[in-house]
Design a protein around this motif. Structure first.
Motif, PDB file in Angstrom:
ATOM      1  N   LEU A  89      21.519 -52.627  40.526  1.00  0.00           N
ATOM      2  CA  LEU A  89      20.020 -52.252  41.003  1.00  0.00           C
ATOM      3  C   LEU A  89      19.880 -50.731  40.869  1.00  0.00           C
ATOM      4  N   VAL A  90      20.971 -50.180  41.507  1.00  0.00           N
ATOM      5  CA  VAL A  90      21.030 -48.844  41.845  1.00  0.00           C
ATOM      6  C   VAL A  90      21.853 -48.118  40.437  1.00  0.00           C
ATOM      7  N   GLY A  91      22.220 -48.823  39.708  1.00  0.00           N
ATOM      8  CA  GLY A  91      22.917 -48.007  38.337  1.00  0.00           C
ATOM      9  C   GLY A  91      24.207 -47.730  38.805  1.00  0.00           C
ATOM     10  N   MET A  92      25.007 -48.329  39.679  1.00  0.00           N
ATOM     11  CA  MET A  92      26.458 -47.820  40.107  1.00  0.00           C
ATOM     12  C   MET A  92      27.417 -48.931  39.829  1.00  0.00           C
ATOM     13  N   GLN A 123      23.966 -41.192  47.558  1.00  0.00           N
ATOM     14  CA  GLN A 123      22.870 -41.736  47.946  1.00  0.00           C
ATOM     15  C   GLN A 123      22.395 -43.094  47.331  1.00  0.00           C
ATOM     16  N   ARG A 124      22.894 -43.322  46.061  1.00  0.00           N
ATOM     17  CA  ARG A 124      22.630 -44.603  45.477  1.00  0.00           C
ATOM     18  C   ARG A 124      23.552 -45.649  46.401  1.00  0.00           C
ATOM     19  N   LEU A 125      24.761 -45.346  46.487  1.00  0.00           N
ATOM     20  CA  LEU A 125      25.490 -46.373  47.146  1.00  0.00           C
ATOM     21  C   LEU A 125      24.931 -46.939  48.437  1.00  0.00           C
ATOM     22  N   SER A 126      24.363 -45.828  49.244  1.00  0.00           N
ATOM     23  CA  SER A 126      23.834 -46.083  50.605  1.00  0.00           C
ATOM     24  C   SER A 126      22.463 -46.840  50.397  1.00  0.00           C
ATOM     25  N   LEU A 127      21.799 -46.611  49.503  1.00  0.00           N
ATOM     26  CA  LEU A 127      20.560 -47.522  49.150  1.00  0.00           C
ATOM     27  C   LEU A 127      21.068 -48.973  49.082  1.00  0.00           C
ATOM     28  N   ALA A 128      21.812 -49.018  47.912  1.00  0.00           N
ATOM     29  CA  ALA A 128      22.460 -50.325  47.656  1.00  0.00           C
ATOM     30  C   ALA A 128      22.974 -51.187  49.021  1.00  0.00           C
ATOM     31  N   GLN A 179      19.347 -38.913  55.252  1.00  0.00           N
ATOM     32  CA  GLN A 179      19.500 -37.744  54.278  1.00  0.00           C
ATOM     33  C   GLN A 179      21.238 -37.652  54.063  1.00  0.00           C
ATOM     34  N   SER A 180      21.913 -38.032  55.357  1.00  0.00           N
ATOM     35  CA  SER A 180      23.367 -38.064  55.179  1.00  0.00           C
ATOM     36  C   SER A 180      23.700 -39.346  54.878  1.00  0.00           C
ATOM     37  N   TYR A 181      24.821 -39.561  54.024  1.00  0.00           N
ATOM     38  CA  TYR A 181      24.823 -41.005  53.360  1.00  0.00           C
ATOM     39  C   TYR A 181      25.762 -42.072  54.439  1.00  0.00           C
ATOM     40  N   ALA A 182      26.353 -41.192  55.295  1.00  0.00           N
ATOM     41  CA  ALA A 182      27.062 -42.051  56.312  1.00  0.00           C
ATOM     42  C   ALA A 182      27.863 -43.308  55.504  1.00  0.00           C
ATOM     43  N   LEU A 183      28.561 -43.026  54.547  1.00  0.00           N
ATOM     44  CA  LEU A 183      29.440 -44.178  54.050  1.00  0.00           C
ATOM     45  C   LEU A 183      30.972 -44.076  54.557  1.00  0.00           C
ATOM     46  N   PHE A 184      31.595 -45.113  54.512  1.00  0.00           N
ATOM     47  CA  PHE A 184      33.079 -45.040  54.853  1.00  0.00           C
ATOM     48  C   PHE A 184      33.769 -44.363  53.928  1.00  0.00           C
ATOM     49  N   PRO A 185      34.417 -43.265  54.108  1.00  0.00           N
ATOM     50  CA  PRO A 185      35.123 -42.535  53.310  1.00  0.00           C
ATOM     51  C   PRO A 185      36.385 -43.135  52.581  1.00  0.00           C
ATOM     52  N   GLU A 187      33.244 -51.889  48.548  1.00  0.00           N
ATOM     53  CA  GLU A 187      33.401 -52.202  49.925  1.00  0.00           C
ATOM     54  C   GLU A 187      32.416 -51.745  51.000  1.00  0.00           C
ATOM     55  N   ASN A 188      31.804 -50.297  50.510  1.00  0.00           N
ATOM     56  CA  ASN A 188      30.964 -49.963  51.253  1.00  0.00           C
ATOM     57  C   ASN A 188      29.759 -50.828  51.558  1.00  0.00           C
ATOM     58  N   VAL A 189      29.126 -51.152  50.101  1.00  0.00           N
ATOM     59  CA  VAL A 189      28.169 -51.999  50.006  1.00  0.00           C
ATOM     60  C   VAL A 189      28.268 -53.400  50.610  1.00  0.00           C
TER      61      VAL A 189
END
Ligand SMILES: Nc1ncnc2c1ncn2[C@@H]1O[C@H](COP(=O)(O)OP(=O)(O)O)[C@@H](O)[C@H]1O
Ligand SMILES: [Mg+2]
Length: 346
Positions: free
Chosen positions: A122-125, A142-147, A84-90, A96-98
């Motif tokens: 695929l995730v519309g980003m 959340q889309r980024l973390s899915l991608a 639920q938390s996206y845990a992306l690199f800020p 680059e996250n993907v």
């Protein structure tokens, strides 16, 4: 190749002295979207952590794509995990996250660019690839973390309450989106939620869990219409559940009861329990009488709680009918035609 993507066999998961999941057996089919549904603390996250390799089982086996991975470390399992938390690199852009996992795997530059761009599409980003996470909405993050998980082409993607940080409207959009992603990629997905409507809306199959055990497993329709236990019935909205007493010498129909008292039905059922959804109770006519104890407006419906001989009965009626008032006497019926008969003893 077998049809089974993940097989949990007699899996026992424990924290120190607490057994969170005892001897779980579950086969997850290739390409299915399966949900683990159940109240907080029933062992959903624990099961996901074990599949991901973040927790060693006390006992039992985890098979992924036919290989026993019980002793295989998390980074060698090819399992994706979205929380639920996206845990992306800020400090990194969306791109680059993907790309992060692919860089770790030393993916050649051209392939990396191609896969990241496809993942973002695929995730519309695709159009927001240059932005950093702080410049994106929660749904976009959340889309980024899915991608980021999807580009790794995992053998199974685990999604642990991925929508619970999103607002109500966005959750509905992302439900549809997840279903589309699953169909489009064919990736086996295990989706965790405590929200029955979410599980019913997007799953091929639902695993309803209680205290670390499987209470019922089946299609959304089967769980919704044929809950096998009182726990399952309650979970899918049969809010009025009564125990059925043995027939008496003074009344020819079945008698239902709970802690509050009895009601005599004008028909007989052979079951341990009988249950109705609020919408299955007839209000305004019928053999039983009660007093309106609460009234709540809910858009198309008005919800009444009726105090009856067997305690509160939750009902709902068309909101276009003039509202009753608290204290009003009202007749109601608990018809056999809308009842769910529950024969299970537990
Ligand atoms: N780190 C932990 N230490 C001890 N007990 C835990 C820990 N995490 C979870 N539990 C216990 O394990 C059980 C299952 O928890 P969890 O898998 O997180 O449930 P869910 O995800 O379904 O809400 C609960 O009884 C919980 O209290
Ligand atoms: Mg959890």
């Amino acid at each position: 190749m077998s049809d089974i993507a993940v097989s949990l066999q007699q899996l026992t998961l424990a924290y120190d002295n607490t057994i969170a999941v005892p001897q779980l057996d579950l086969d997850i089919h290739r390409g299915e979207l399966i949900s683990l549904l159940g109240p907080s603390g029933c062992g959903k996250t624990t099961t996901m952590r074990a599949i991901a390799g973040l927790m060693a089982p006390r006992d039992g086996k985890i098979i992924i794509d036919g290989d026993d991975v019980t002793q295989v470390p998390a980074n060698k399992r090819e399992v994706g995990l979205v929380f639920q938390s996206y845990a992306l690199f800020p400090h990194l852009s969306g791109f680059e996250n993907v790309a992060f996992g692919l860089r770790l795997k030393k993916t050649p530059a051209a392939e990396l660019t191609q896969r990241v761009e496809a993942g973002l599409q695929l995730v519309g980003m695709g159009h927001l690839a240059d932005r950093k996470p702080a410049e994106l909405s929660g749904g976009q993050q959340q889309r980024l973390s899915l991608a980021r998980s999807l580009v790794m082409k995992p053998k199974v993607l685990l999604l642990d309450e991925p929508l619970s940080n999103l607002d109500a409207r966005l959750r509905l959009d992302m439900r549809t989106e997840l279903q589309r992603l699953q169909r489009q990629t064919g990736i086996t997905m295990v989706f965790v939620t405590h929200d029955q409507s979410e599980a019913l809306a997007l799953s091929d199959r639902i695993v309803l869990m209680k205290h670390g055990r499987i209470e019922q497993i089946g299609s959304p329709e089967a769980l919704y219409n044929q809950p096998q236990t009182t726990f399952a019935a309650d979970f899918v909205g049969y809010e009025n559940i009564f125990a059925v007493a043995a027939p008496s010498s003074t009344h020819s129909g079945s008698i239902i009861h709970n802690d509050h008292g009895n009601l005599e039905l004008d028909y007989t059922v052979a079951a341990k329990h009988i249950a109705w959804r609020p919408g299955g109770v007839i209000v305004g006519k019928g053999p039983h009488t009660g007093t309106i104890a609460a009234v709540a407006f809910a858009g198309n419906q008005r919800e009444y709680v009726i105090d009856s001989g067997a305690g509160p009965v939750k009902t709902e009626v068309d909101a276009s009918i003039p509202a009753a008032t608290i204290g009003d006497k009202i007749n109601f019926d608990l018809p056999l035609s809308t009842a769910r008969i529950i024969t299970a003893t537990s």
